[in-house]
Motif scaffolding. Structure first.
Motif, PDB file in Angstrom:
ATOM      1  N   LEU A   1       0.821  -1.202   0.000  1.00 20.92           N
ATOM      2  CA  LEU A   1       0.000   0.000   0.000  1.00 20.92           C
ATOM      3  C   LEU A   1       0.859   1.259   0.000  1.00 20.92           C
ATOM      4  O   LEU A   1       0.559   2.243  -0.685  1.00 20.92           O
ATOM      5  N   LEU A   2       1.958   1.230   0.768  1.00 20.98           N
ATOM      6  CA  LEU A   2       2.819   2.408   0.870  1.00 20.98           C
ATOM      7  C   LEU A   2       3.591   2.684  -0.420  1.00 20.98           C
ATOM      8  O   LEU A   2       3.865   3.844  -0.741  1.00 20.98           O
ATOM      9  N   VAL A   3       3.977   1.635  -1.143  1.00 18.37           N
ATOM     10  CA  VAL A   3       4.824   1.825  -2.333  1.00 18.37           C
ATOM     11  C   VAL A   3       4.034   1.650  -3.629  1.00 18.37           C
ATOM     12  O   VAL A   3       4.625   1.501  -4.694  1.00 18.37           O
ATOM     13  N   ARG A   4       2.688   1.676  -3.566  1.00 15.82           N
ATOM     14  CA  ARG A   4       1.919   1.382  -4.783  1.00 15.82           C
ATOM     15  C   ARG A   4       2.098   2.442  -5.857  1.00 15.82           C
ATOM     16  O   ARG A   4       1.865   2.174  -7.035  1.00 15.82           O
ATOM     17  N   HIS A   5       2.540   3.644  -5.470  1.00 14.16           N
ATOM     18  CA  HIS A   5       2.791   4.692  -6.469  1.00 14.16           C
ATOM     19  C   HIS A   5       4.274   4.890  -6.738  1.00 14.16           C
ATOM     20  O   HIS A   5       4.629   5.790  -7.506  1.00 14.16           O
ATOM     21  N   ASP A   6       5.134   4.099  -6.117  1.00 14.15           N
ATOM     22  CA  ASP A   6       6.575   4.214  -6.354  1.00 14.15           C
ATOM     23  C   ASP A   6       6.910   3.651  -7.736  1.00 14.15           C
ATOM     24  O   ASP A   6       6.465   2.549  -8.087  1.00 14.15           O
ATOM     25  N   PRO A   7       7.701   4.371  -8.549  1.00 10.13           N
ATOM     26  CA  PRO A   7       7.985   3.883  -9.907  1.00 10.13           C
ATOM     27  C   PRO A   7       8.791   2.602  -9.953  1.00 10.13           C
ATOM     28  O   PRO A   7       8.740   1.887 -10.961  1.00 10.13           O
ATOM     29  N   PHE A   8       9.571   2.306  -8.905  1.00 12.99           N
ATOM     30  CA  PHE A   8      10.402   1.091  -8.940  1.00 12.99           C
ATOM     31  C   PHE A   8       9.825  -0.021  -8.083  1.00 12.99           C
ATOM     32  O   PHE A   8       9.629  -1.150  -8.536  1.00 12.99           O
ATOM     33  N   TRP A   9       9.528   0.280  -6.828  1.00 15.70           N
ATOM     34  CA  TRP A   9       9.134  -0.771  -5.886  1.00 15.70           C
ATOM     35  C   TRP A   9       7.701  -1.240  -6.070  1.00 15.70           C
ATOM     36  O   TRP A   9       7.317  -2.276  -5.526  1.00 15.70           O
ATOM     37  N   SER A  10       6.888  -0.507  -6.815  1.00 17.39           N
ATOM     38  CA  SER A  10       5.495  -0.943  -6.994  1.00 17.39           C
ATOM     39  C   SER A  10       5.409  -2.277  -7.721  1.00 17.39           C
ATOM     40  O   SER A  10       4.557  -3.115  -7.403  1.00 17.39           O
ATOM     41  N   LEU A  11       6.288  -2.504  -8.700  1.00 20.83           N
ATOM     42  CA  LEU A  11       6.237  -3.755  -9.457  1.00 20.83           C
ATOM     43  C   LEU A  11       6.630  -4.965  -8.609  1.00 20.83           C
ATOM     44  O   LEU A  11       5.867  -5.934  -8.517  1.00 20.83           O
ATOM     45  N   PRO A  12       7.813  -4.971  -7.966  1.00 24.78           N
ATOM     46  CA  PRO A  12       8.118  -6.145  -7.126  1.00 24.78           C
ATOM     47  C   PRO A  12       7.152  -6.310  -5.956  1.00 24.78           C
ATOM     48  O   PRO A  12       6.838  -7.427  -5.558  1.00 24.78           O
ATOM     49  N   ALA A  13       6.678  -5.191  -5.426  1.00 23.69           N
ATOM     50  CA  ALA A  13       5.697  -5.303  -4.333  1.00 23.69           C
ATOM     51  C   ALA A  13       4.432  -5.971  -4.823  1.00 23.69           C
ATOM     52  O   ALA A  13       3.822  -6.772  -4.111  1.00 23.69           O
ATOM     53  N   ARG A  14       4.009  -5.650  -6.066  1.00 25.06           N
ATOM     54  CA  ARG A  14       2.810  -6.278  -6.616  1.00 25.06           C
ATOM     55  C   ARG A  14       3.013  -7.779  -6.808  1.00 25.06           C
ATOM     56  O   ARG A  14       2.098  -8.578  -6.572  1.00 25.06           O
ATOM     57  N   TRP A  15       4.219  -8.169  -7.251  1.00 27.16           N
ATOM     58  CA  TRP A  15       4.505  -9.607  -7.392  1.00 27.16           C
ATOM     59  C   TRP A  15       4.414 -10.320  -6.048  1.00 27.16           C
ATOM     60  O   TRP A  15       3.807 -11.375  -5.917  1.00 27.16           O
ATOM     61  N   VAL A  16       5.070  -9.723  -5.059  1.00 23.07           N
ATOM     62  CA  VAL A  16       5.112 -10.366  -3.735  1.00 23.07           C
ATOM     63  C   VAL A  16       3.720 -10.440  -3.123  1.00 23.07           C
ATOM     64  O   VAL A  16       3.303 -11.475  -2.586  1.00 23.07           O
ATOM     65  N   VAL A  17       2.969  -9.339  -3.206  1.00 26.22           N
ATOM     66  CA  VAL A  17       1.670  -9.325  -2.543  1.00 26.22           C
ATOM     67  C   VAL A  17       0.677 -10.230  -3.271  1.00 26.22           C
ATOM     68  O   VAL A  17      -0.219 -10.830  -2.645  1.00 26.22           O
TER      69      VAL A  17
END
Length: 839
Positions: free
Chosen positions: A290-306
């Motif tokens: 939720l915190l990094v959902r708008h981050d240009p880099f971490w949003s993608l790996p966070a989406r994979w993990v979540v």
């Protein structure tokens, strides 16, 4: 290539390869010499030989680099890599032990190789220096309680900090050192875990002690695995962000996971804490995403993990909901109980919170703060969050009452969400909540009432939405609300008389209607239609007259009050129908038969008709509906007894006549007259009357009324109705039937009736100057006179008849001669006179 200048030529590359191979062979020869022939040399000679070789290779390689760069580099690297061998030789003399030797070798490699790499720009030596730090960490682990992975991770963090405060020329080496050491440190716990597992599977303990010494195994060392993983995540995360490297991000995640798993396995906290920890991890992953959902880099790996975490957690959430349902199904209605597990409830609650965060994360735009919760709960993951949270209650408490309350709260939350999925789940929760509190009728009634209010609110909210299916959905929710109100009434009246339960049910529907009236599309009519259910149930189950009458009175009163409150005559139709039920149960209470009750309904219809005559125009239809319903039902019930049916026909016909007269509709009045005639005939038949005149008299009377009515108004063509079609059928029917009965051999009174009809027709015709009755009456009197005189005149001789006839004709001729008018002309004049003076 061993150095970092400009790209070499093919010739120099070949020379470097050859020289490097030779240097490797020389290094191998020196190592073999030390290993094999070392004991045959004196100690001083040993050190002297190694020192001489090391110095010779270093000095010679440095000198040859100017003229023969490839050969010089190779010899220089041989000398550099002889330094660890020299240190090993010294250790054999002084006896530091393998732990001290490992630390000393690491320090030597890190310092010496690092300095040489900086001076010679050698890639090989730089990587050797980095590997030396790994040896240093292992040595520190062997000599102290600190795990080697933690030492190496801290070294990586130090290198990253040093990079920020070092010149630009040192930034790249420092970054490389931070990444390399952090990667090795992060994967070290996993490597130690896999190695320990392999040794356990092989059934040997060889090497287990070394792993413990290096901090790769053992409970005390493994407990710090999560600290190591945290340090590695910080270092690699910063590096991955600066480099935009998804590989480093993946290694960081694996390092943290391996460290956490190693620590958790070593701690051995138990099953309950493990479930709680997994739920907490899932929540942490959702919060991070939720915190990094708008981050240009971490949003993608966070989406994979979540996404992976949600796939796994979805299975556990399903199991949680099913386990909650299992607890409810097993223990509801039984004497056994479930003690509950607070730890399990906490795990499920954390998982529910994580699903709620997942729903928040998927909101397309950031809504106003007040709408965030409703929007999130309307998402399918929000529905799953509420369902999971409700499942936590039976798991934690084992209380069916608490579970029912939780279902009500869950239904209320989902009903406020306003989406189709949320309302569907809310309906399921509201339907099952009251039955769980069956042991406490008051609580069950309160839960059911709360569910009804929740569903009513949802219906009102849904009715205000636009869409093709919203109207149907709103009415379905209103139906569920009515079902909840009915449940509340039944639970509240448990143990009481059925009439009390049905009366409370009607009162509950009545109270629910104003709440539903706040919505659109006539939602309140759903509750008002449900008002009929208690009265119908009372009839269907054969409820005793007194309680059934009470139920019907409550229903009728509710409809009447609602009609007046809303000023809607259509609602009053329900009161009209309920009034018939009230009369019916009143008759039952008075001990009347079914047929007698039908007659009373018809009589009551007359009362409703009278009220309709004095009521305002807009309410007239309601009372007329009550009257019509009473007539229909009353006639159907009166049919059980022929005499009661005849009475009902007379009453109903009279009601129709009154309606026709008051409304000015001739067809209605004449229809009522037909029904009255049918009733009179039915009475005559029941009384075994065989005289045809008795049956024809009411018909003739009705025909006379019809004729009078027709003569009182003009035809559509503008012409008047003559007396022949108006009154002729009545005179002919009644007088003709009596005369026919006399001709058929009936008693003399038939002739008296026929004569009376004829005389009355002549009298009325002459008085009212009506040609039809006058002529028909005259003919009827003459016919009766002739028929009745025939027996007396049958004895007169033939000559008497001939003399009488001749005398009559002479008189006629004399009259004609004196008047000088022919019989034809006289007849025409008679017709003209009758036409002028009679109608």
């Amino acid at each position: 290539m061993l150095t970092q200048p400009s790209p070499p030529s093919p010739k120099r590359a070949a020379a470097t390869w050859i020289a490097g191979t030779g240097a490797f062979l020389l290094l191998a020869a020196a190592t073999s010499f030390v290993a094999v022939r070392w004991d045959q040399l004196p100690d001083a000679g040993k050190l002297a030989v190694l020192g001489f070789l090391t110095g010779a290779f270093l000095a010679g390689g440095r000198r040859l680099r100017r003229t023969f760069p490839a050969t010089g580099d190779a010899l220089f690297h041989v000398g550099a890599f002889l330094l660890p061998v020299d240190l090993a030789a010294v250790n054999l003399r002084i006896g530091m032990g393998w732990r001290g030797l490992l630390l000393a070798e690491g320090l030597l490699a890190a310092v010496a190789f690092g300095c040489m790499a900086a001076w010679s720009r050698s890639v090989v030596l730089s990587w050797a220096a980095l590997a030396g730090m790994v040896a240093v960490a292992a040595g520190v682990a062997g000599l102290s309680p600190l795990p080697g992975a933690l030492v190496l991770a801290l070294a990586g963090a130090g290198a990253q900090v040093a990079r920020r405060h070092s010149p630009a020329a040192w930034a790249a080496p420092a970054s490389r050192a931070a990444v390399s050491w952090s990667v090795v440190a992060g994967l070290a716990p996993l490597a130690g875990l896999l190695t320990s597992g392999a040794l356990w599977y092989a059934g040997t303990a060889v090497g287990r002690g070394v792993l413990v010494e290096l901090g790769l195994a053992g409970r005390a060392q493994s407990l710090l695995g999560v600290v190591t993983g945290t340090v590695v995540v910080v270092v690699l995360g910063r590096e991955a962000t600066s480099r935009r490297d998804l590989g480093l991000a993946a290694v960081a995640g694996v390092s943290l996971a391996s460290g956490a798993v190693t620590t958790w396995v070593a701690a051995d906290p138990g099953v309950t804490l493990t479930y709680q920890a997994l739920a907490a991890v899932f929540l942490a992953v959702e919060l991070a995403a939720l915190l990094v959902r708008h981050d240009p880099f971490w949003s993608l790996p966070a989406r994979w993990v979540v996404t992976t975490a949600e796939a796994v957690a979805g299975t556990f959430a399903s199991l949680a909901v099913l386990s909650g349902a299992w607890v409810v199904l097993v223990f509801v209605g039984s004497d056994s109980s479930w003690d509950g597990d607070a730890g399990a409830g906490l795990s499920i609650a954390l998982m529910a919170l994580a699903w709620f965060v997942a729903a928040l994360r998927r909101l397309p735009v950031r809504p106003p703060f007040g709408a965030i919760v409703a929007r999130a709960l309307g998402h399918p993951f929000g529905v799953l969050a509420v369902a999971t949270a409700v499942a936590a209650v039976p798991a934690a408490t084992g209380s069916l009452a608490a579970t029912s309350v939780a279902l009500v709260v869950g239904a209320a939350l989902l009903a406020a969400a306003g989406t189709e999925a949320a309302h569907g789940a809310a309906v399921v929760m509201a339907a099952g909540a009251p039955s769980l509190a069956w042991r406490s009728p008051a609580l069950a009634a309160a839960v059911a009432a709360s569910c009804a209010l929740v569903m009513a609110g949802a219906a009102v909210g849904r009715s205000k939405l636009s869409g093709p299916g919203e109207v149907v959905a709103a009415h379905m929710l209103a139906v569920v609300a009515c079902a909840g109100a009915a449940q509340a009434a039944l639970f509240l009246a448990r143990g009481a008389d059925q009439g009390v339960a049905l009366s409370l049910m009607a009162a509950a529907f009545w109270a629910l209607a104003p709440l539903l009236d706040r919505g659109r599309h006539s939602l309140g009519d759903v509750a008002r239609m449900a008002l009929a259910a208690p009265a119908l149930v009372a009839v269907g189950i054969g409820l005793r007259p007194a309680p059934a009458l009470a139920v019907a009175i409550v229903v009728a009163l509710a409809y009447a009050v609602e009609a007046v409150r809303l000023q809607r005559p259509a609602v009053g139709l329900g009161a009209a129908a309920a009034a018939q039920v009230v009369v019916l149960h009143g008759c039952r209470l008075a001990g009347l038969s079914v047929a007698e009750a039908g007659l009373v309904l018809c009589i009551a219809a007359a009362v409703w008709s009278g009220l309709a005559a004095v009521a305002p125009v807009r309410w007239r239809l309601t009372f007329l509906t009550a009257a019509g319903g009473g007539v229909v039902v009353g006639m159907a019930l009166a049919a059980y007894e022929p005499r009661m049916l005849a009475n009902a026909l007379v009453v109903s016909g009279g009601l129709g006549i009154a309606a026709g007269v008051s409304s000015g509709r001739a067809s209605v009045g004449h229809g009522g007259g037909v029904v009255v005639v049918a009733g009179i005939m039915a009475h005559l038949a029941q009384s075994d009357v065989t005289a045809l005149e008795a049956y024809m008299a009411p018909v003739a009377a009705h025909l006379t009324v019809i004729g009078w009515h027709l003569r009182s108004r003009r035809l559509p063509t503008g012409a008047d109705v003559g007396s022949w079609p108006a009154y002729g059928p009545a005179v002919a029917l009644l007088g003709g039937s009596a005369f026919a009965e006399r001709l058929a051999g009936g008693p003399g009174w038939h002739a008296l009736v026929a004569g009376s009809v004829g005389v009355a027709a002549v009298a009325v015709g002459g008085w009212r100057r009506l040609a039809g009755p006058l002529m028909l009456g005259t003919g009827l009197v003459a016919a009766v006179t002739i028929v009745e005189s025939l027996p007396a005149l049958s004895g007169v001789p033939t000559w008497g008849w001939l003399a009488t006839g001749g005398t009559f004709l002479l008189l006629v001729g004399l009259t004609v001669e004196r008047s000088e008018t022919s019989p034809v002309v006289a007849g025409r004049r008679l017709v003209d006179v009758i036409g002028e003076r009679f109608e």
